[in-house]
Enzyme design. Structure first.
Site, PDB file in Angstrom:
ATOM      1  N   TYR A 164      -3.422 -83.958 145.344  1.00 10.17           N
ATOM      2  CA  TYR A 164      -3.535 -84.515 146.691  1.00 10.17           C
ATOM      3  C   TYR A 164      -2.501 -85.612 146.909  1.00 10.17           C
ATOM      4  O   TYR A 164      -1.796 -85.632 147.931  1.00 10.17           O
ATOM      5  CB  TYR A 164      -4.944 -85.057 146.898  1.00 10.17           C
ATOM      6  CG  TYR A 164      -5.201 -85.644 148.269  1.00 10.17           C
ATOM      7  CD1 TYR A 164      -5.549 -84.832 149.340  1.00 10.17           C
ATOM      8  CD2 TYR A 164      -5.128 -87.018 148.483  1.00 10.17           C
ATOM      9  CE1 TYR A 164      -5.802 -85.365 150.599  1.00 10.17           C
ATOM     10  CE2 TYR A 164      -5.374 -87.566 149.732  1.00 10.17           C
ATOM     11  CZ  TYR A 164      -5.712 -86.736 150.789  1.00 10.17           C
ATOM     12  OH  TYR A 164      -5.957 -87.282 152.033  1.00 10.17           O
ATOM     13  N   SER A 220      -1.037 -90.821 153.462  1.00  5.41           N
ATOM     14  CA  SER A 220      -2.148 -91.481 152.773  1.00  5.41           C
ATOM     15  C   SER A 220      -1.617 -92.592 151.884  1.00  5.41           C
ATOM     16  O   SER A 220      -0.471 -92.546 151.417  1.00  5.41           O
ATOM     17  CB  SER A 220      -2.903 -90.473 151.912  1.00  5.41           C
ATOM     18  OG  SER A 220      -3.822 -91.112 151.040  1.00  5.41           O
TER      19      SER A 220
END
Length: 346
Positions: free
Chosen positions: A252, A239
């Protein structure tokens, strides 16, 4: 007499039914835990002031893409694609397959929806049989199987929790039993729930993210490795948050940074075995992941602060996975974190 292809499809469907038997209790506990984390965060969000954001979206691809404001919505965990409005685009109608993955078998975690579903469709279009792992989004998983089947390839759906190493071993075993081989592993399953203050990040919330997003990748790669041969590959979903960080996604972002490091390290370790390991680092993508995290008001602005001023569609990300999976296009690509973020900024 039924054709061999028909018998194979029936067999895979039978295995699919068997694979979900007895898993509902385990996956149901995970979903209840995730919903409890979500409820706690939702309650805090109600007390926050609302923000506004303005930027003109850039349409640089085929067809219309998401434009802000998106419809306000907040999905219950784990997030279901069939409930998302507008429906994500994943079929990539302008993408023509050319046999880049002919005769190969892929296993994709989080393959029921979002990027995972889009990747499954293109892998099938390129000639691969595809097994998908998902938590308990049964309708989404069966829809994904339908689209794989429409591409003329065999499919398998396996319900379970990648936090469980034993389940990961079982998922690989079922894939081998159904298709006889495994050539491509895509680690894509993820849990995301924002938290604006480190003091508010509970141990349960932290462990859910760590065990799903990074431990699950270790479990699946370890289970798959005995079956991967020279020319096989592993692709991990990273990501942009793993590259630039995100103040509201501490846990995250940390797992995505760990996935990037895991990718580079495993790529070096497996190179002598002829197994390539790479990652894709997407920016904001219109999938159930974020509407099952953000408030309805924030979902309406999702992706507006990206360089393109909008989120990507899953079909804009999936060709990157085909590129990394195919020896035709990426035989000399190893240990790469490929950014697909709509721009260079974070």
């Amino acid at each position: 007499m039924a054709s061999k292809s028909t018998r194979d499809k029936r067999a895979s469907s039978t295995k699919d039914d068997a694979s979900t038997h007895g898993k509902e209790t385990d996956t149901g506990a995970t979903v209840r835990r995730q919903k409890a984390i979500q409820s706690r965060v939702d309650a805090r969000d109600e007390e926050k002031p609302k923000k506004t954001s303005e930027k003109s979206p850039v349409q640089a691809g085929e067809g219309a893409q998401p434009e802000n404001p998106l419809p306000e919505q907040h999905l219950s965990k784990p997030g279901h694609e069939h409930m998302l409005n507008p429906a994500p685009k994943f079929l990539a109608p302008h993408y023509l397959g050319s046999g880049k993955l002919q005769g190969k078998v892929a296993l994709i975690t989080g393959g029921d929806s979002g990027i995972g579903r889009a990747v499954a469709v293109l892998f099938a279009r390129e000639g691969a049989d595809v097994a998908i792992v998902y938590l308990n989004e049964h309708q989404d998983a069966q829809d994904t199987r339908m689209y794989i089947d429409r591409e003329g390839r065999r499919s398998l759906a396996i319900s379970g929790d990648v936090r469980d190493a034993a389940f990961c071993n079982e998922a690989v075993a079922q894939t081998i039993a159904a298709f006889g081989q495994l050539d491509i592993l895509v680690n894509n399953a993820a849990f995301q729930e924002h938290c604006d203050s480190l003091e508010d990040l509970t141990d349960m919330h932290l462990q859910e993210t760590l065990q799903t997003n990074i431990a699950g990748y270790f479990h699946m790669a370890r289970a798959a490795l005995p079956h991967l041969k020279n020319g096989s590959c592993i692709i991990n979903s990273g990501s942009e948050t793993g590259l630039f960080g995100h103040k509201g996604l501490l846990d995250y972002s940390a797992t995505k940074g760990a996935i990037h490091a895991f990718t580079l390290s495993l790529a070096s370790q497996l190179l002598p075995r002829g197994v390539r390991v790479n990652a894709v680092a997407p920016g904001p993508v219109w999938t159930p992941l974020n509407p099952a995290d953000k408030s309805a008001e924030d979902v309406a602005k999702f992706g507006a602060d990206s360089d393109m001023g909008r989120p990507a569609q899953p079909e804009e990300i999936s060709p990157a996975y085909v590129f990394l999976a195919s020896p035709v296009t990426a035989s000399y690509v190893n240990g790469v974190v490929l950014p697909v973020m709509g721009g260079p900024g974070g």
